[in-house]
Write an enzyme that holds these catalytic residues in place. Sequence first.
Site: not given
Length: 275
Positions: A78, A234, A238, A260
């Site tokens: 973030h 979101h 990311d 991720h």
Amino acid sequence: MIKQKTIAVDVSYTGIGLHSGTEVNMKLRPAPVDTGIVFIRTDLPEKTQIKAIASNVTSTLRATTISNGDVKIFTIEHLMSALFASDIDNCYIEIDSEEPPVTDGSANVFLELLEKAGIKEQEKEADIITINKVYRIDDKERFIMVLPYDGFRVSFTSINPHPLIGIQYHDFEFTSKDLYKKEIAIARTIAYEKEVEALRKMGLGLGGNLDNVIVYNDEGWMNKLRFPDELVRHKILDAIGDLRLAGRIKGHVIAVKSGHELNTKLAKKILADFT
């Protein structure tokens, strides 16, 4: 010529870590040209430094972790996303824990901190990574790729089996920090209620609550959404933060069900070609 930038003055923030649940004191400080983004563990006698680059990624379990030897910093995505949106090339991030504060689960507080600190243009040219070929990472039905593009754009498809969420798609072209703040920065972390207890047994999500995580269950959302498609927004937040670990990228990112792990694998692949 685009010049490198750092922040103008120190700025501090205190909060709790999303996964650690512990109080964190963080200070952002100006840094000289060619420093990059560097985390400094001020709680350790050695004041260990960890450069925020893709080659230092050591884990992607529910968050992105970078390490220097046995010393690590996790859940950096973030803050990295806000640094990208603010065009910051060089910054020291002093932190007295393993994890930055979660704030409200978005990147907005970090963006406001950087605005408060101000931006200082430096004397050296910025190193912009202009994508000149297709880079792609696949994992069965999941993938992320980046292709040449005159600008920076992220097109993301999220596919969730829960009927409340289903398929969400959002296409975001970064044309200004203000647009990022309006459309992406305020999108928060999302969790399924049944996963929360399992995460806590793993020592994760200990600082999560309805003030910093959007939670859904089989009946519906437990808190009010900022966007109907807040989850995929979101995911874009990311992805921007994870890809910042390769540098300041110019290209079009296209992703389906990426997280991720795939994001940082792509960042490593890009970084390897541009260093």
